[in-house]
Design a protein around this motif. Structure first.
Motif, PDB file in Angstrom:
ATOM      1  N   GLY A 268      15.046 -18.274 -21.147  1.00  0.00           N
ATOM      2  CA  GLY A 268      15.171 -18.891 -19.825  1.00  0.00           C
ATOM      3  C   GLY A 268      16.483 -19.628 -19.670  1.00  0.00           C
ATOM      4  N   ASP A 269      16.403 -20.893 -19.284  1.00  0.00           N
ATOM      5  CA  ASP A 269      17.610 -21.703 -19.080  1.00  0.00           C
ATOM      6  C   ASP A 269      18.023 -22.473 -20.324  1.00  0.00           C
ATOM      7  OD1 ASP A 269      17.745 -20.907 -16.411  1.00  0.00           O
ATOM      8  OD2 ASP A 269      16.439 -22.542 -15.750  1.00  0.00           O
ATOM      9  N   ASN A 270      17.302 -22.286 -21.414  1.00  0.00           N
ATOM     10  CA  ASN A 270      17.607 -23.025 -22.644  1.00  0.00           C
ATOM     11  C   ASN A 270      18.790 -22.409 -23.386  1.00  0.00           C
ATOM     12  OD1 ASN A 270      15.373 -24.813 -22.368  1.00  0.00           O
ATOM     13  ND2 ASN A 270      14.025 -23.206 -23.139  1.00  0.00           N
ATOM     14  N   VAL A 550      19.710 -33.389 -34.871  1.00  0.00           N
ATOM     15  CA  VAL A 550      21.116 -33.280 -34.484  1.00  0.00           C
ATOM     16  C   VAL A 550      21.854 -34.572 -34.783  1.00  0.00           C
ATOM     17  CG1 VAL A 550      22.682 -32.858 -32.545  1.00  0.00           C
ATOM     18  CG2 VAL A 550      20.542 -31.568 -32.736  1.00  0.00           C
ATOM     19  N   VAL A 551      21.155 -35.702 -34.644  1.00  0.00           N
ATOM     20  CA  VAL A 551      21.733 -37.012 -34.987  1.00  0.00           C
ATOM     21  C   VAL A 551      20.786 -37.729 -35.949  1.00  0.00           C
ATOM     22  CG1 VAL A 551      23.040 -37.283 -32.859  1.00  0.00           C
ATOM     23  CG2 VAL A 551      20.670 -38.062 -32.952  1.00  0.00           C
ATOM     24  N   ALA A 561      12.712 -38.588 -28.099  1.00  0.00           N
ATOM     25  CA  ALA A 561      13.584 -37.683 -27.364  1.00  0.00           C
ATOM     26  C   ALA A 561      14.003 -38.248 -26.015  1.00  0.00           C
ATOM     27  CB  ALA A 561      12.900 -36.334 -27.178  1.00  0.00           C
ATOM     28  N   LYS A 562      13.108 -38.996 -25.385  1.00  0.00           N
ATOM     29  CA  LYS A 562      13.393 -39.520 -24.039  1.00  0.00           C
ATOM     30  C   LYS A 562      14.539 -40.522 -24.048  1.00  0.00           C
ATOM     31  CE  LYS A 562       8.640 -38.907 -22.427  1.00  0.00           C
ATOM     32  NZ  LYS A 562       7.429 -39.595 -21.904  1.00  0.00           N
ATOM     33  N   LYS A 563      14.763 -41.174 -25.184  1.00  0.00           N
ATOM     34  CA  LYS A 563      15.808 -42.190 -25.268  1.00  0.00           C
ATOM     35  C   LYS A 563      17.166 -41.593 -25.657  1.00  0.00           C
ATOM     36  CE  LYS A 563      12.712 -46.020 -26.473  1.00  0.00           C
ATOM     37  NZ  LYS A 563      12.402 -47.057 -27.482  1.00  0.00           N
ATOM     38  N   GLU A 566      20.359 -35.280 -24.003  1.00  0.00           N
ATOM     39  CA  GLU A 566      19.816 -33.958 -24.340  1.00  0.00           C
ATOM     40  C   GLU A 566      20.550 -33.326 -25.519  1.00  0.00           C
ATOM     41  OE1 GLU A 566      19.626 -29.538 -22.395  1.00  0.00           O
ATOM     42  OE2 GLU A 566      19.107 -31.213 -21.084  1.00  0.00           O
ATOM     43  N   LYS A 567      21.879 -33.467 -25.564  1.00  0.00           N
ATOM     44  CA  LYS A 567      22.647 -32.830 -26.636  1.00  0.00           C
ATOM     45  C   LYS A 567      22.377 -33.453 -28.009  1.00  0.00           C
ATOM     46  CE  LYS A 567      26.822 -35.654 -25.978  1.00  0.00           C
ATOM     47  NZ  LYS A 567      28.270 -35.616 -25.697  1.00  0.00           N
TER      48      LYS A 567
END
Length: 624
Positions: A268-270, A550-551, A561-563, A566-567
């Motif tokens: 999809g858009d991912n 990723v971090v 994840a909300k905090k 996105e990257k």
């Protein structure tokens, strides 16, 4: 006054002088006539053939004829890259007296943008003026009609019909097929250095990426020629002879366009990548990188506006399947389990205590398990460690193994090396070693660095193709089938590949260790981390999920994840194969910044396998 006596003329002397002058004049005339006859003899007899040839060269032209580029098909014969006729307005600069004036007049008849004129002038500066150059491509019917009626007014201008590359599936196959586009000065210089420039005398395009570039010499064909007679204005009067060009070879890929479309739809858009392999020979069934772009934009020269649109943060120009570098995360735990068994760090029934974290003796730092309270009530064996993806188990074994043994063993599965796939756009990523860190960071390797590597993170990165190939080697119990996209030519010829060296199989001290890892992966789908996405499947799958940070998250903090931007969110990864008893497909899925492998990557793999086994159903078992 005295009178002068008249001078008496010496007629004899005058006669002698005249005779001498006449003789000299006669000799001079004879010499000139001799020279004239000598030249006539030279021209008409001695050098007759030479001047006849030169005369024919002025009257007869040998024009190169471009070969048709080879077509590209998928494994089922579906056409993926074809040639379509287009009409171009072309100009031979040396035949135009006032080029600027002619361009201005033509622009009154058909639309010519400033960018087209500027690009045209730029191109003719880099090419010989007697060679035809495209002024405007892809003329519509009205433009063809207008220029055909007015062509007599514009010497050097002509409407030429040519075959142009077209990709009917657009952005679905871009990173696998690549595309062709205009030859540039650097490429012409490279062709001349390689002695292949003469084969491109009538060619305007060359493969730039993917299959189109890798198999350029197979797809291009061999140039032909046409001997024509021309008048004093250079206009062709008739064709005297023709040497037919040899078309390029058609290629049949291992790709399945249906599976490729499922991969595109499922992502999809991912942002992410999907790789599917045939475990029987390493043929690539699907190779999709998202986001993608339409390769047809480049065939006739992409506009500045369209190109700038591709230079966005999502990086659609990057082929994530072969150039994306991701931490492989827990997908490599089965491989590391085999190494721990081989090195006798653990045995099949060894229990490692899992309190939900691991500590190096004497170091005040905890490496946390993804499940804070641990797994299996704290008692984890090799099967449970893979099935439930127990980090503590692999922290422990990695610490005991050390980075050198891990790096040496995992390199045999292709990590840190080019896979050998038949496209040029590939990176080797990083399989870290002590030497690598010393050269890269000027630092020593610390035991804590090894702990993260034990769960496929830290400095370790891999491409989706490497991840898929590593699983394929595991599925084949050590045999390494080189990943490849081209199966054969349409004519049935085997196509030579760039990487021909066969890698030796991985030999284990105890081959049973293969079965332990594969069985544990089977359990992971039956009742482990990958069980939910594959409930109700008509085939018998096995696999392993992975979630790559990723971090880094500080000690005492929880991942939320909300905090995070996105990257900075986790990448989800899944590797799997089916059926378990006789694998027919191997799949690797990476989804960027969308969460865990079981929630985002495994469902995509499920869609691919559902399609594959519906298109290629399993043979029915004979009735008893």
């Amino acid at each position: 006054m005295l009178k002068t006596r008249p001078t008496i003329r010496d007629h004899s002397a005058e006669a002698n002088l005249f005779a001498r002058r006449a003789f000299v004049g006669f000799v001079f005339v004879v010499i000139l006539i001799g020279i004239l006859f000598h030249n006539i003899y030279t021209l008409q007899i001695k050098e007759h053939q030479t001047y006849k040839t030169r005369s024919n060269e002025n009257r007869i032209k040998v024009l190169p004829v471009a070969p048709n580029r080879g077509l590209i098909y998928d494994r089922n014969g579906v056409l993926l890259a074809e040639n379509r006729p287009v009409y171009n307005l072309e100009v031979v600069p040396e035949q135009v007296e006032d080029l600027d004036a002619a361009l201005a007049e033509v622009s009154q008849l058909i639309e010519l943008t400033e960018s087209q004129i500027t690009e045209f002038k730029k191109e003719i500066r880099n090419k010989r003026r007697f060679k035809s150059q495209v002024l405007k491509g892809r003329l519509n019917e009205q433009e063809v009609a207008i220029m055909s009626v007015n062509q007599h007014k514009f010497p050097g201008f002509s409407i030429e019909a040519r075959l142009s590359r077209y990709y009917p599936y657009g952005d679905t196959l871009t990173h696998a097929l690549g595309y062709v586009s205009k030859l540039n000065k650097k490429e012409l210089e490279e062709l001349e250095a390689e002695g292949r420039a003469t084969n491109y005398r009538a060619t305007y395009d060359i493969g730039k990426l993917g299959i189109e570039k890798f198999y350029e010499q197979h797809l291009h064909g061999i140039v032909g020629s046409r001997r024509v007679e021309v008048n004093n204005r250079g206009r062709i009067i008739r064709t005297l002879s023709m040497e037919t060009p040899t078309p390029g070879r058609d290629l049949v890929l291992t790709l399945d366009i249906g599976l490729q479309q499922i991969a595109q739809h499922a992502l999809g858009d991912n942002r992410g990548a999907v790789v599917a392999l045939d475990p029987k020979d390493g043929g690539i069934l699907a190779l999709y990188s998202n986001p993608s772009y339409d390769p047809n934009l480049f065939v006739h020269g992409i506009s500045s506006k369209d190109y700038k649109a591709l230079l966005n943060p999502d990086l659609p120009l990057i082929n994530r399947t072969t150039q994306g570098r991701y931490a492989p995360a827990s997908t490599v735990k089965p491989h590391l389990a085999i190494l721990a068994l081989e090195e006798e760090i653990v045995e099949e029934d060894t229990i490692i205590y899992d309190p939900g974290f691991f500590e190096i003796p004497g170091v005040d730092h905890r490496w946390r398990d993804w499940q804070a309270w641990g797994h299996a009530k704290g008692k984890v064996d090799v099967y449970t460690a893979i099935e439930l993806s127990c980090d503590t188990y692999f922290y422990t074994t990695a610490y005991k193994l050390g980075i050198t043994k891990i790096s040496d063993f995992m390199s045999q599965f292709g990590f840190g090396e080019l896979s050998g796939i038949d496209i040029y756009e590939e990176t080797s990523a990083i399989m870290p070693t002590t030497q690598w860190k010393r050269e890269r960071f000027k630092e020593s390797w610390w035991p804590g660095d090894t702990i993260s590597v034990g769960i496929g993170q830290g400095y370790w990165t891999a491409t989706p193709v490497q991840i898929a190939n590593a699983l394929n080697i595991l599925v084949n119990k050590g045999k390494n089938y080189q990943p490849h996209l081209v199966q054969v030519s349409k004519q049935g010829e085997i196509i030579e590949r760039l990487y021909t060296e066969e890698k030796p199989p991985i030999e284990l001290n105890n081959p049973y260790h293969w079965d332990i890892a594969l069985t544990a992966m089977h359990n992971a789908v039956l009742e482990g981390t990958a069980s939910t996405p594959f409930k109700g499947a008509d085939y018998d799958p096995a696999g392993k999920t992975g979630t790559a940070q990723v971090v880094s998250i500080a000690q005492g903090e929880k991942y939320d994840a909300k905090k995070l931007k996105e990257k900075h969110r986790d990448n989800g990864i899944y590797v799997g194969f089916a059926p378990f008893s006789d694998p027919r497909i191997v799949v690797a899925v990476v989804v960027e910044n969308q969460g865990g492998g079981s929630t985002v990557a495994a469902p995509i793999a499920r869609q691919l396998m559902d399609y594959y086994f519906s298109a290629y159903p399993l043979p029915k078992e004979p009735e008893s």
